[in-house]
Each structure stands twice: as C-alpha cells, then as structure tokens.
Design a protein around this motif. Sequence first.
Motif, mmCIF file in Angstrom:
data_model
loop_
_atom_site.group_PDB
_atom_site.id
_atom_site.type_symbol
_atom_site.label_atom_id
_atom_site.label_comp_id
_atom_site.label_asym_id
_atom_site.label_seq_id
_atom_site.Cartn_x
_atom_site.Cartn_y
_atom_site.Cartn_z
ATOM 1 N N MET A 1 0.841 -1.192 0.000
ATOM 2 C CA MET A 1 0.000 0.000 0.000
ATOM 3 C C MET A 1 0.880 1.247 0.000
ATOM 4 O O MET A 1 1.837 1.330 0.768
ATOM 5 C CB MET A 1 -0.915 0.036 1.221
ATOM 6 C CG MET A 1 -2.047 -0.970 1.177
ATOM 7 S SD MET A 1 -3.184 -0.728 2.564
ATOM 8 C CE MET A 1 -4.535 -1.792 2.070
ATOM 9 N N ALA B 1 0.727 5.628 -0.077
ATOM 10 C CA ALA B 1 -0.119 6.805 0.147
ATOM 11 C C ALA B 1 0.418 7.987 -0.648
ATOM 12 O O ALA B 1 1.631 8.184 -0.748
ATOM 13 C CB ALA B 1 -0.169 7.145 1.630
ATOM 14 N N LEU C 1 -0.410 5.444 7.755
ATOM 15 C CA LEU C 1 -1.167 4.553 6.873
ATOM 16 C C LEU C 1 -0.269 3.666 6.032
ATOM 17 O O LEU C 1 -0.661 2.576 5.630
ATOM 18 C CB LEU C 1 -2.055 5.390 5.939
ATOM 19 C CG LEU C 1 -3.213 6.121 6.605
ATOM 20 C CD1 LEU C 1 -3.777 7.190 5.678
ATOM 21 C CD2 LEU C 1 -4.298 5.120 6.991
ATOM 22 N N SER C 2 0.927 4.153 5.740
ATOM 23 C CA SER C 2 1.817 3.425 4.838
ATOM 24 C C SER C 2 3.268 3.787 5.112
ATOM 25 O O SER C 2 3.568 4.936 5.479
ATOM 26 C CB SER C 2 1.471 3.755 3.376
ATOM 27 O OG SER C 2 2.407 3.188 2.490
ATOM 28 N N SER D 1 -3.282 3.492 -2.573
ATOM 29 C CA SER D 1 -4.365 3.011 -1.714
ATOM 30 C C SER D 1 -5.025 4.159 -0.965
ATOM 31 O O SER D 1 -6.198 4.074 -0.590
ATOM 32 C CB SER D 1 -3.814 2.001 -0.705
ATOM 33 O OG SER D 1 -2.767 2.583 0.072
ATOM 34 N N HIS D 2 -4.259 5.226 -0.724
ATOM 35 C CA HIS D 2 -4.770 6.384 0.011
ATOM 36 C C HIS D 2 -4.312 7.663 -0.684
ATOM 37 O O HIS D 2 -3.145 7.768 -1.085
ATOM 38 C CB HIS D 2 -4.249 6.401 1.453
ATOM 39 C CG HIS D 2 -4.635 5.197 2.258
ATOM 40 N ND1 HIS D 2 -3.947 3.991 2.160
ATOM 41 C CD2 HIS D 2 -5.619 5.004 3.173
ATOM 42 C CE1 HIS D 2 -4.506 3.118 2.984
ATOM 43 N NE2 HIS D 2 -5.515 3.702 3.614
ATOM 44 N N VAL E 1 -5.712 8.252 12.930
ATOM 45 C CA VAL E 1 -5.696 7.036 12.128
ATOM 46 C C VAL E 1 -5.729 5.851 13.084
ATOM 47 O O VAL E 1 -4.832 5.690 13.916
ATOM 48 C CB VAL E 1 -4.438 6.972 11.244
ATOM 49 C CG1 VAL E 1 -4.353 5.621 10.540
ATOM 50 C CG2 VAL E 1 -4.436 8.102 10.230
ATOM 51 N N SER F 1 -6.564 2.515 11.794
ATOM 52 C CA SER F 1 -5.973 1.475 10.952
ATOM 53 C C SER F 1 -6.008 1.970 9.519
ATOM 54 O O SER F 1 -6.412 3.116 9.258
ATOM 55 C CB SER F 1 -6.742 0.159 11.091
ATOM 56 O OG SER F 1 -8.050 0.278 10.530
ATOM 57 N N GLN F 2 -5.629 1.130 8.581
ATOM 58 C CA GLN F 2 -5.568 1.569 7.189
ATOM 59 C C GLN F 2 -6.947 1.848 6.595
ATOM 60 O O GLN F 2 -7.038 2.500 5.546
ATOM 61 C CB GLN F 2 -4.828 0.536 6.345
ATOM 62 C CG GLN F 2 -3.338 0.470 6.686
ATOM 63 C CD GLN F 2 -2.592 -0.530 5.837
ATOM 64 O OE1 GLN F 2 -3.152 -1.506 5.338
ATOM 65 N NE2 GLN F 2 -1.297 -0.288 5.661
ATOM 66 N N ASP F 3 -8.006 1.406 7.247
ATOM 67 C CA ASP F 3 -9.350 1.672 6.721
ATOM 68 C C ASP F 3 -10.283 2.323 7.733
ATOM 69 O O ASP F 3 -11.463 2.543 7.455
ATOM 70 C CB ASP F 3 -9.994 0.376 6.181
ATOM 71 C CG ASP F 3 -10.265 -0.653 7.270
ATOM 72 O OD1 ASP F 3 -9.899 -0.400 8.448
ATOM 73 O OD2 ASP F 3 -10.828 -1.722 6.950
#
Length: 311
Positions: A1, A3, A28-29, A85-86, A117, A119-121
């Motif tokens: 992933m 960002a 996130l990444s 991904s972001h 944040v 988690s990633q989602d």
Amino acid sequence: MTALVIAEHDNLSLKPSTLNTVTAAMQLSSDVHILVVGSNAQAVAQAAAKISGVGKVIHADAPQYADQLVENIAAQILVLAPQYSHILAPSTAGGKNVLPRVAALLDVSQISDITRVISQDTFERPIYAGNAIATVQSTDAIKVITVRTTGFDAASAQDGNAAIEVIAAVSDQGKSVFKGRELTKSDRPELTAAKIIVSGGRGLGSAEKYHEVMEPLADKMGAALGASRAAVDAGYVPNDYQVGQTGKIVAPTLYVAIGISGAIQHLAGMKDSKVIVAINKDPEAPIFSVADYGLAADLFEAVPELIKELG
C-alpha cells in the motif's frame, strides 16, 4: 500500500499544512509519495523532497497549473490514483476544493477532516462542532482523505532526501477560467501556522477598538491576529481572520481570547490549543470552560495592563 499526499503551495513555497498531512500518511503506509502540481514550482518540489519519511516526489509542472484551478489538478491526480491506496490532502480551502471532485470521479466516498488514524481503513473525525467523535471505516479500494492538520504533528522538513520524478502534465480541462484573487497582506504570522494567536470578539465593540486594543498586544507577543465569527460578521476584520468551525481551525502553543464569549462554533476551531487564556467581563462566559487561565475583567482595562506587564 502506498499513500499519496497532495502538496499545498503557492508555486514558491510549501505550506506547513503539508507536513502535518505527511505525518497522517505515514501512519497509513511506510511508502509515502508527494504530488506537487504547479507552474514553475521546482522550489516546492525540492522542499517536498526534504520532508522526512517521503519516498518520492512527483512533480507535474505546466502553465495551466499556475492558478491551482481544481479541474486541472483533479485531472492530474486521477491519472495517478490507481497506483495508490490512500490519497490525502490538508483539510484547508485547497484540499476541500480538490479532493471532493477526485472522490466523485473515482466513485468513492471522501473521508473528511480526520484527526486520528486507527488502521488503514478506519479513522476518527469530529462531528457536531467537535462535541462528538465519529469512527469511520471505509471499504473503498482507494481512500480519499482530508486531514485536520491540528490532529497531527508536523513531519520534519529537513531530514529527507527523496527522489523527484517529473511527469507529463494533463492538458487544460478548459472548464474554468481564473479571474482574480484578493489577498490580505500582513507582516504578522499566518493564522494557521502561528505559535501564538490573539483573537478578539464582539466585546471589542467596533473595528476601531479591535485595532486599537488587539494590534499592540499582538505586536508585543509576536502573535497572529484572529477573531470570532461575531466580530467578522460585525465588520471588525476580514473573513480570513475568523477562527472557528466555519473559519480556520488552529492549535497554537498559546491562544489568547479577548472579548469572546465562546460560542460552540468558535470553540470547535481553537480548543486544541496547548494553552488557552481568556479575558471576558462575564464570569459565566462559555470560553472559561476551555480556558487554562481566565480573567473576568473589562478588556479595555485588562489588555493595556497586560501590555505594560509584558514590557
């Protein structure tokens, strides 16, 4: 992933809000890229490359980007979007302008104004003027996110050494034309980046009193000047002074509120400040509920005395 952070700039320098957004992206990444879209913005790309934690800077430079027209910038982001991904931008006027268009064209839901944040989602964002925190989870393949910069520390602007990749610019979309821009010029620090802010409210009574009382204090403290919505609506100062839910969200080291009652919409814009000082003649004013230090006094007497004490 991976960002992608959309850099905020004026073609000459990188805005501090980008540094906070990079911090959010790094949660996130481990692979964070920055997109610089501008005209003759090589200095911005070079500054972005120095940000700690950034793996690559992508630079699209063309005359049609000079005025940051949202249609052109969104088109450039869409070319790159499938690789990420972001996609993140600061929750500023610029970020709020471009990312909703990107989200709509990608047919995904935008996640606005995140402050944490998980988690990633999954993310947290304030709602109801900051009186509640919503936890939002997204199943979209590409997460389009605006970041409330006061929720994240700024990344270091000096420790990085990212590569700069120059890419072809998309053609002018021809959907809008830049007509002009009116900017307020000031020798004082920019409101959203200032470490000390002195804000005035309706209790000052007039534009003349605002300048008479507030400016000497701001000069003495090296502070930016702000105002409540009531003061702006009354014509004391221009709109870009406004702190609050419908103005600018700030979190300075020191926030001094003078003659501000503390309406919910104002508190939403400044209650994350490290230290809050309030001066108001009404001891029951809501501003005192968030103040670290409060003085119930006539501001026209208290502020001159404060200036004298500051030497």
